[in-house]
Each structure stands twice: as C-alpha cells, then as structure tokens.
Motif scaffolding. Structure first.
Motif, PDB file in Angstrom:
ATOM      1  N   GLU A   1      47.730  41.430  31.696  1.00  0.00           N
ATOM      2  CA  GLU A   1      47.970  40.876  32.978  1.00  0.00           C
ATOM      3  C   GLU A   1      48.816  41.928  33.917  1.00  0.00           C
ATOM      4  O   GLU A   1      48.401  42.001  35.104  1.00  0.00           O
TER       5      GLU A   1
ATOM      6  N   ALA B   1      40.037  44.749  38.058  1.00  0.00           N
ATOM      7  CA  ALA B   1      40.957  43.742  37.684  1.00  0.00           C
ATOM      8  C   ALA B   1      39.932  42.602  36.808  1.00  0.00           C
ATOM      9  O   ALA B   1      40.222  42.162  35.953  1.00  0.00           O
TER      10      ALA B   1
ATOM     11  N   ILE C   1      46.154  44.111  35.297  1.00  0.00           N
ATOM     12  CA  ILE C   1      45.364  43.404  36.472  1.00  0.00           C
ATOM     13  C   ILE C   1      46.066  43.162  37.733  1.00  0.00           C
ATOM     14  O   ILE C   1      45.504  43.549  38.632  1.00  0.00           O
TER      15      ILE C   1
ATOM     16  N   MET D   1      40.165  40.762  33.321  1.00  0.00           N
ATOM     17  CA  MET D   1      40.252  39.381  33.318  1.00  0.00           C
ATOM     18  C   MET D   1      39.054  38.720  32.531  1.00  0.00           C
ATOM     19  O   MET D   1      39.434  37.704  31.709  1.00  0.00           O
TER      20      MET D   1
END
Length: 187
Positions: free
Chosen positions: A116, A131, A119, A135
């Motif tokens: 996270e 990203a 990202i 993800m």
C-alpha cells in the motif's frame, strides 16, 4: 514459427487430495497429475495440456516433469516452494523478511502495508502503471497468503504466465504445493 504456449502455476494443497499423511512425492505427484488431466483435458485436446512439474512445501521436494521442448518458469530441479515465492516477492519489491514471515504464518498484514505504501508512492509519482501492477496482487495475496499469487477468478488458459490460487480451501501454510502447467495452443 513457435507454438503459442501459456504457463500457469496452480497453488494447490496436499489436503485437497485423498492421500495418507505419510505419502511420498511420487504418490503426490501422480495424484496431482491425475487431477490436472481431469480438470484441463478435453475431448478435442485444444489447448494441449503439458504438466511441467510439482513442488511441495510439506515434503520439501520437487518433481520436474519437463521435457526438452518445454522450459519451466517456476518449478525447476532443486528449487524449493519457499524459494519460488521468495523470488516472486522480490519481483514485487517485497523485502525478504516480510515475505518469509508471510510464507511461514499466512498473515499478510505486513506485506499489505508495504505494498500500500509503494502504491501510494507510485500514485504520487504519477506512475499509475506501477501502482496498478502492485494493486493487481493485493486480492490474491489476501486470499492466498502467498506473494505473487492471483485469485482463481482471474484464471485464463491464455493471457499472461501467472500463478493462481486454485485450492478448494485455504488450509494455511505447511502443505501447500505448486503445480506448473502449460497450455499449448499450437501454431
């Protein structure tokens, strides 16, 4: 001109096969091969299924079934289950200590936080492709507890070479296995 061959890794679990706890690698490999043939072979043999190999976490062994015409992507002689997925984690930029903890425990909170943060950094840098690639791995990580694995809902006999969580149930660490197969669509 070469064949259109797509490599798939299937995350399975020894518990999904009706085998005694003390079975050997030969019996496990045979059960996995029987399952794969029943699951993916059809009457028209298109695509042609090639079984490349099996590596197991519980027995700590690898059976490389590959031939001269098929190159293994993940399951290679002397490669352990842990080594394959630590390599996948490295490819995703996940530090080895986080990946090792997740493989041992099945807990993904440390890796999820790491991904996270990465990202967010990609988004801040307007690297939306980077990203998006990270993800895409979060749902599979959450459901499987293994870095680099995608959910079974994304399984496709074509598409990218990928490892898919193909287990009936998630029994956690200890008895997972990886079966590598290829779908040969011909020329």
């Amino acid at each position: 001109m070469g064949n259109d061959r797509r490599y798939k890794g299937l995350l399975l679990d020894e518990a999904d096969f009706a085998l005694p706890r003390d079975c050997d690698m030969e019996a496990l490999t045979e059960a996995v091969e029987d399952y794969l043939v029943a699951e993916f072979s059809d009457e028209f043999d298109h695509p042609y299924l090639e079984i490349i190999g099996v590596v197991t976490e519980g027995l700590g062994e690898t059976t490389a079934c590959s031939s001269d015409r098929v190159r293994a992507v993940w399951v290679k002689p002397d490669m352990q289950f842990r080594d394959i997925f630590l390599g996948m984690a490295t490819g995703l930029g996940i530090p080895e200590p986080l990946a090792t903890t997740t493989l041992k425990t099945g807990r993904t909170d440390g890796i999820e936080t790491h991904l996270e943060n990465r990202i967010r950094a990609h988004v801040d840098d307007r690297d939306y492709d980077g990203a998006q690639k990270l993800m895409a791995h979060l749902p599979g990580l959450r459901s499987s507890g293994v870095p680099g694995v995608i959910e079974a809902g994304g399984f496709d006999t074509r598409g990218d070479d990928e490892i898919v969580d193909f287990r009936v149930n998630n029994y956690g660490p200890g008895q997972r296995l990886l079966a590598e197969i290829a779908f040969d669509w011909g020329q």
